[in-house]
Design an enzyme around this catalytic site. Structure first.
Site, PDB file in Angstrom:
ATOM      1  N   LYS A   1     -72.715  82.627  47.684  1.00 21.43           N
ATOM      2  CA  LYS A   1     -72.582  81.734  48.866  1.00 21.43           C
ATOM      3  C   LYS A   1     -74.078  81.835  49.417  1.00 21.43           C
ATOM      4  CE  LYS A   1     -67.811  83.032  49.422  1.00 21.43           C
ATOM      5  NZ  LYS A   1     -66.886  84.167  49.712  1.00 21.43           N
TER       6      LYS A   1
ATOM      7  N   GLU B   1     -58.986  92.000  43.805  1.00 24.73           N
ATOM      8  CA  GLU B   1     -58.266  91.664  42.626  1.00 24.73           C
ATOM      9  C   GLU B   1     -58.260  92.959  41.617  1.00 24.73           C
ATOM     10  OE1 GLU B   1     -58.225  88.351  41.400  1.00 24.73           O
ATOM     11  OE2 GLU B   1     -59.181  87.267  43.161  1.00 24.73           O
TER      12      GLU B   1
ATOM     13  N   VAL C   1     -55.564  77.900  46.227  1.00 28.86           N
ATOM     14  CA  VAL C   1     -56.275  77.038  47.066  1.00 28.86           C
ATOM     15  C   VAL C   1     -56.030  75.610  46.911  1.00 28.86           C
ATOM     16  CG1 VAL C   1     -58.583  75.844  47.545  1.00 28.86           C
ATOM     17  CG2 VAL C   1     -58.413  78.334  47.140  1.00 28.86           C
ATOM     18  N   GLY C   2     -55.418  75.061  45.629  1.00 24.17           N
ATOM     19  CA  GLY C   2     -55.176  73.836  45.168  1.00 24.17           C
ATOM     20  C   GLY C   2     -53.709  73.446  46.048  1.00 24.17           C
TER      21      GLY C   2
END
Lengths: 323, 323
Positions: free
Chosen positions: B212, B197, B12-13
């Site tokens: 969420k 994963e 994401v970064g």
């Protein structure tokens, strides 16, 4: 406290008034209300319930007759323009907006006319005056479309949009398919139910969808497109047989508006069953092609009094929160 | 020019860095980058391409080791927090956010931990400091969910939310149904494809979906709910037979998160075929029940590097445009 001038007191304007009476997330004083023939002004805030009652009883909202004059003289922060869409020079709404901007007010609108016919003029004026023009209610009613492009996908390059943007057409096509009925028959039903107008031209010829495509294009591509730039086909020639044949090949027929940098079109298109655009009844749906986000699709009620009011209130709230 | 401290330099970064390198709608100087073991700071703006290269070559982003110290001392306007979600005390991300807020910075994040485990503490601190915490990327990736509630439906009373919020689970259930395969078999496939994963617990037990739901609930109802308030069932017990039986009655089975003022739940649910929540593959979908707008549904890619970056950039842009 935000002071609002509300122009247009039909279903959408009254829906906005009801939303304000029901409690908006920001404090609102409506200081001016105008319909097509009358105007009421009170700098201390009008009693909206009384204005609604007078409209019901007498067919007017106040004693004044000069809406433009009132918009010049009154003090307000935001014009909520909810009068009916007109084509050509988009008057009188275009003039109302220009007057309000001259008066230093932001504009929040559900009116497609000025946005589709004279977008560049309007935005140039707003930029010069340092005010915002927000238009979520003009495309897709309560569904976040304009603000999805401008805000949620602010970092994306959105290359195209496809959507079903007219609930009347979608209702007619859905019901023709489900019941095997003719266009004329279902149109009559829709008129009886209040889903289609007595003169349905604007919807069934694809003009309403085309206007929404023009607005999306102008927002996306900072262009100066108008209705003349759209290749428009409506649904009047669609037959029950063509819908049945489409279904046999796993498709439905929808009136689809398509927006890209190269072209704008509105036409009946084959959509695979189960596809994101395969929504029934009066629903609207819009899909955006975005470079980072991929395809993002929003679905919901594209028209209606409270639905459009939802969009007007959210835009009004956004203006207030920013300023 | 907005100065950004970027913490978290995984998928994401780096997606955020790529979006900035590709051109964000606002001018961005990234003055601090941290991963789990190192930190780089340059008040004049780091060269993100070089930081990415060093991460690839050496596994670190810079020579520093004290991320909290760097966040205390550096000057930046916004912390973009993109480190992995942790439960319990949500550290170290919670501490990074609190440090940044102490330093007067806004927070933009995709990290579910602090938002689901310590929302009230975080928001109280942000309110005191007069800064914003934006979190579009934490729920539904690129799909506008949080901002739909906060902005597009600002004038609505949203009574509930239902959604499919985990692409891994949706992929597994979709493929089990289509191919008649067992959970274990499809999980293996998904792991091979990088969709699940190697330890899939977080996804398949419903925890990710539950987090969420907690965040949506906290935004909607200004509550202080945490993971402990969710009734959670995952998909590990779903059999091909149950999917087949559901289909025979015109349904699909989806892992659905439900949010209302009274309760939060995550469980496999029957969804009618063709319903708005019947989306396949790794897609996410969220439906909001709103009093003015009616049902509004948003569909798209709920995870992924560029998709989550899209949300981070849109939130960053919103912060800059407001200030």
């Amino acid at each position: 406290m935000v002071r609002v001038a509300l122009v247009g007191f039909g279903a959408v304007g009254r829906g906005f008034a009801d939303a304000v009476l029901g409690g908006a997330p920001v404090d609102v004083d409506v200081v001016l209300v105008a319909d097509s023939s009358s105007v009421a002004v009170d700098g201390d805030g009008l009693d909206l319930a009384s204005v609604k009652k007078r409209k019901e009883d007498e067919g007017v909202v106040g004693d004044g007759e000069d809406t433009v004059g009132a918009l010049e003289e009154a003090e307000y922060d935001v014009l909520v323009e909810a009068s009916p869409t007109t084509l050509g020079d988009a008057e009188p709404a275009f003039g109302y907006m220009m007057t309000a901007i001259d008066n230093g007010a932001h504009v929040v609108t559900s009116n497609k006319g000025p946005l589709a016919m004279r977008y560049a003029e309007l935005m140039e004026k707003a930029d010069e005056a340092g005010v915002e023009v927000r238009m979520e209610g003009a495309v897709g009613g309560a569904i976040p479309t304009i603000n999805t492009v401008r805000e949620s996908l602010a970092g994306d390059d959105v290359s195209g949009v496809r959507g079903i943007l007219n609930g009347t057409c979608n209702f007619i096509l859905t019901r023709m398919l489900e019941e095997g009925l003719t266009y004329e028959h279902v149109l009559g039903e829709a008129q009886d139910m209040g889903i289609a107008e007595s003169d349905p031209t604007f919807d069934v010829e694809g003009i309403d969808t085309a206007l929404k495509c023009v607005i999306l294009s102008n927002v996306l591509f900072e262009g100066e497109r108008t209705l003349d730039d759209v290749d428009v086909d409506g649904i009047t020639e669609v037959t029950p047989d063509s819908l049945r044949l489409a279904r046999e090949s796993g498709h439905v027929v929808k009136l689809v508006g398509e927006v890209s940098e190269d072209a704008l079109s509105v036409a009946p298109r084959l959509v695979p069953e189960g596809h994101a655009l395969d929504v029934g009844g009066t629903l609207n749906v819009v899909s955006f092609d975005a470079d980072l986000a991929g395809e993002v699709t929003v679905t919901g009620h594209g028209a209606g009094s409270s639905e459009t009011a939802s969009a007007l209130v959210s835009d009004l709230t956004a203006v207030v929160r920013k300023s």
